[in-house]
Motif scaffolding. Sequence first.
Motif, PDB file in Angstrom:
ATOM      1  N   LEU A   5     142.975 115.739  29.360  1.00 54.84           N
ATOM      2  CA  LEU A   5     144.252 115.558  30.053  1.00 54.84           C
ATOM      3  C   LEU A   5     145.122 116.806  29.921  1.00 54.84           C
ATOM      4  O   LEU A   5     146.018 117.044  30.728  1.00 54.84           O
ATOM      5  CB  LEU A   5     145.006 114.341  29.516  1.00 54.84           C
ATOM      6  CG  LEU A   5     144.725 113.001  30.230  1.00 54.84           C
ATOM      7  CD1 LEU A   5     143.280 112.570  30.042  1.00 54.84           C
ATOM      8  CD2 LEU A   5     145.677 111.911  29.732  1.00 54.84           C
ATOM      9  N   THR A   6     144.844 117.599  28.897  1.00 58.36           N
ATOM     10  CA  THR A   6     145.576 118.851  28.690  1.00 58.36           C
ATOM     11  C   THR A   6     145.474 119.772  29.897  1.00 58.36           C
ATOM     12  O   THR A   6     146.376 120.579  30.144  1.00 58.36           O
ATOM     13  CB  THR A   6     145.022 119.562  27.436  1.00 58.36           C
ATOM     14  OG1 THR A   6     145.255 118.754  26.286  1.00 58.36           O
ATOM     15  CG2 THR A   6     145.668 120.930  27.235  1.00 58.36           C
ATOM     16  N   LEU A   7     144.408 119.676  30.667  1.00 54.27           N
ATOM     17  CA  LEU A   7     144.178 120.607  31.780  1.00 54.27           C
ATOM     18  C   LEU A   7     145.227 120.491  32.882  1.00 54.27           C
ATOM     19  O   LEU A   7     145.459 121.460  33.624  1.00 54.27           O
ATOM     20  CB  LEU A   7     142.798 120.357  32.389  1.00 54.27           C
ATOM     21  CG  LEU A   7     141.602 120.973  31.679  1.00 54.27           C
ATOM     22  CD1 LEU A   7     140.302 120.422  32.260  1.00 54.27           C
ATOM     23  CD2 LEU A   7     141.626 122.495  31.801  1.00 54.27           C
ATOM     24  N   LEU A   8     145.854 119.344  33.030  1.00 52.79           N
ATOM     25  CA  LEU A   8     146.726 119.104  34.180  1.00 52.79           C
ATOM     26  C   LEU A   8     147.825 120.164  34.308  1.00 52.79           C
ATOM     27  O   LEU A   8     148.007 120.760  35.374  1.00 52.79           O
ATOM     28  CB  LEU A   8     147.350 117.709  34.063  1.00 52.79           C
ATOM     29  CG  LEU A   8     148.261 117.282  35.207  1.00 52.79           C
ATOM     30  CD1 LEU A   8     147.502 117.158  36.508  1.00 52.79           C
ATOM     31  CD2 LEU A   8     148.950 115.957  34.854  1.00 52.79           C
ATOM     32  N   VAL A   9     148.561 120.399  33.230  1.00 54.22           N
ATOM     33  CA  VAL A   9     149.698 121.326  33.302  1.00 54.22           C
ATOM     34  C   VAL A   9     149.256 122.787  33.410  1.00 54.22           C
ATOM     35  O   VAL A   9     149.758 123.522  34.267  1.00 54.22           O
ATOM     36  CB  VAL A   9     150.640 121.105  32.107  1.00 54.22           C
ATOM     37  CG1 VAL A   9     151.712 122.196  32.040  1.00 54.22           C
ATOM     38  CG2 VAL A   9     151.309 119.728  32.215  1.00 54.22           C
ATOM     39  N   PRO A  10     148.314 123.277  32.581  1.00 50.96           N
ATOM     40  CA  PRO A  10     147.968 124.705  32.686  1.00 50.96           C
ATOM     41  C   PRO A  10     147.278 125.082  33.995  1.00 50.96           C
ATOM     42  O   PRO A  10     147.446 126.206  34.463  1.00 50.96           O
ATOM     43  CB  PRO A  10     147.065 124.959  31.479  1.00 50.96           C
ATOM     44  CG  PRO A  10     146.559 123.628  31.078  1.00 50.96           C
ATOM     45  CD  PRO A  10     147.661 122.661  31.405  1.00 50.96           C
ATOM     46  N   LEU A  11     146.512 124.180  34.591  1.00 50.85           N
ATOM     47  CA  LEU A  11     145.913 124.516  35.885  1.00 50.85           C
ATOM     48  C   LEU A  11     146.993 124.693  36.942  1.00 50.85           C
ATOM     49  O   LEU A  11     146.915 125.594  37.788  1.00 50.85           O
ATOM     50  CB  LEU A  11     144.907 123.455  36.304  1.00 50.85           C
ATOM     51  CG  LEU A  11     143.575 123.448  35.542  1.00 50.85           C
ATOM     52  CD1 LEU A  11     142.675 122.325  36.061  1.00 50.85           C
ATOM     53  CD2 LEU A  11     142.860 124.797  35.645  1.00 50.85           C
ATOM     54  N   ARG A  12     148.006 123.860  36.896  1.00 54.63           N
ATOM     55  CA  ARG A  12     149.123 124.013  37.825  1.00 54.63           C
ATOM     56  C   ARG A  12     149.902 125.288  37.514  1.00 54.63           C
ATOM     57  O   ARG A  12     150.295 126.033  38.414  1.00 54.63           O
ATOM     58  CB  ARG A  12     150.045 122.801  37.740  1.00 54.63           C
ATOM     59  CG  ARG A  12     149.443 121.525  38.317  1.00 54.63           C
ATOM     60  CD  ARG A  12     150.269 120.302  37.911  1.00 54.63           C
ATOM     61  NE  ARG A  12     149.713 119.091  38.481  1.00 54.63           N
ATOM     62  CZ  ARG A  12     150.177 118.490  39.568  1.00 54.63           C
ATOM     63  NH1 ARG A  12     151.202 118.998  40.210  1.00 54.63           N
ATOM     64  NH2 ARG A  12     149.624 117.376  40.022  1.00 54.63           N
ATOM     65  N   GLY A  13     150.132 125.533  36.220  1.00 49.14           N
ATOM     66  CA  GLY A  13     150.866 126.727  35.838  1.00 49.14           C
ATOM     67  C   GLY A  13     150.133 127.999  36.191  1.00 49.14           C
ATOM     68  O   GLY A  13     150.725 128.979  36.659  1.00 49.14           O
TER      69      GLY A  13
END
Length: 334
Positions: free
Chosen positions: A236-244
Motif C-alpha cells: 500500500l506504500t506504493l500509492l503515494v510515491p508513484l503519484r509523487g
Amino acid sequence: MTGAATWRDPAWLDPALAWARERLARLGRTVTDPPEQVHVRAWSTAVRIPTDGGVVWLKSVGAGSAQEPPLAAALGGWAPGRVLVPLAVDAGRRLLLLPDGGTTLRASGRGGDLGAWEALLADHARLQVEVAAHADEMVALDVPDLRPERLPDLAAALLADDGALLTGTPDGLDPALRDRLRTGADAYAGLCRALAAGPVPASVQHDDLHDGNVFVTGDGFRFFDWGDASVAHPFLTLLVPLRGAAAALDLPPGSPVLLRLRDAYLGPWRQFAEAAVLRELAGLALLVGPLARALTWHRILRAVHPEEAAPWQASVPGWVAESVAPGPLDGAAA
C-alpha cells in the motif's frame, strides 16, 4: 484536540522545550541560541533548537498521530541505518527529540532524478522487509492496524459516516458513488482477502512516502515522519510515491517509467515470491490503497479542532473517490 493555537500556546510550548533541554542535558549538550518554531500545522509542530553539538529538532504530533514517537523509537532500534533515530521520545506527551537529518531528496535538487526515486523505493522496501517480523509489536505500540483482514469493516464504517464524507456539502462524496462503493463492498473484501492470503507479510506502511520525507545520506536514505503510518500490507506504500514521482518526473498517465519504479520497489521482496506474483499483489494494493488512505486522513483530522480541520476535510471523501478513479499504473503495459 490540537491546532495551531495549541502548539503556539506557552502553556504547551514552554514545558515541551523544558523537556527537550533536560533530555539534551542528559546527552551532554547545551542549547546555544533561542529555539525557533519553524513548522506549525494543525496536527503537528517542529521546533529548531541550536545546540553546542549541532541543531536538533523538537517535534510533537496530535492524537491522530500518537503512534509516531514510539514507532520512530522502535524503528530506530530495529533498523537504525534506514531511519532517523530519535534522541529521545515521550510517548505519553507525543514528543520526539530528533537529530538534524540533513537534506531531503526534494531539497537536494534530485527530486527529478529517476535513479534517485528507484533507489528510494528499493531502500524503503528493504526497511519494510527488515521490520516485518515486528508487525505485532508495532500494533502493541498502538500503531494503527490496517492489515487487509481489517480493512473491509473499517471501510464500511467510513462509508457509513456522513460527517467524515461531508455528506450534503459541495466537497462531499457523490451519493451515487457512495452507493456504488457500498454495493461493491464484497468485491473490496475479496481484494483484501487476496492480499492477506499472499506470501508478503504485513509491515510498517508509511502512507505518506515522498521526496520530502526522506533524507539523503552518503550510504543511502533515512526515512522519517511516521505520523500517517500504520501496520498494513506493505505494498500500500506504493500509492503515494508513484503519484509523487509522476509529478516530480513530469510523467504522463500510464508511463512505463512508473512500472520501472514499481519493480525497483518490488526487488527486495523477491525473497517472498516470484516477480509476477509480486506485481499482481502490487496491483491489488493500489486498488485497496485509496480507502486506506482515506482512513488515515480521517484518523488524523478527528484529533484536530474542527475549525482547523475544515480546510483539510475534503481529503477524506477525496481519497474515497480515488478508489474508483484511474490508478497511477493504469494504462501502463505490464
